[in-house]
Write an enzyme that holds these catalytic residues in place. Structure first.
Site: not given
Length: 151
Positions: A92, A135, A138
């Site tokens: 990440c 993603e 997130h």
């Protein structure tokens, strides 16, 4: 060039708001995110990683091995995931130098909006599925370190 935020920046833990304006500012943000992702060098980058708490992420899963294929996802929604799971190491950009062994579905069907606001839907498999799910996490304030299972 956008600055990639790293832990413990609080924006990385925010629940992101939906994208509501599909305009030049959104397109500029998406292209700036892609430039930052390529420079990092990564395969995906979510808006909170550059300090913007919006439901937007970009990916390019294969650019390191082949031709660039940049993708932009606004307001993504997971429609389904495979029952088959796979454990693999993820990195990440917001947690540099800390690889995470994460178990994820091997396929995901996703619906999203493009930069023009038009809807799209596709099935992602393998590393593309892993990248999309990473993603997507997130956008809900979830980091790959949260997904590591105790031995």
């Amino acid at each position: 060039m956008l600055t990639i935020r790293t832990v413990p920046d609080p924006v990385l833990r925010e629940l992101c708001a939906p994208v509501s304006a599909f305009d030049g500012a959104l397109a500029a943000l998406a292209w700036d995110m892609l430039r930052a992702m390529y420079a990092a060098p990564g395969r995906g980058l979510a808006a909170p990683q550059v300090g913007v708490a919006s439901r937007l992420f970009v990916t390019d899963v294969a650019w390191k091995e082949g031709a660039p294929d940049p993708r932009v996802f606004a307001n993504p929604e997971i429609l389904s995931v495979s029952e088959e799971m796979e454990e693999a190491e993820e990195g990440c950009l917001s947690i540099p130098g800390v690889p995470c062994l994460v178990r994820r579905p091997v396929a995901v069907r996703l619906r999203w909006q493009g930069l023009d606001g038009a809807g799209a839907e596709d099935l992602f498999e393998g590393w593309a599925a892993r990248c999309v799910l990473h993603e997507y996490d997130h956008l809900d304030g979830i980091l790959c370190t949260d997904r590591v299972q105790a031995a």
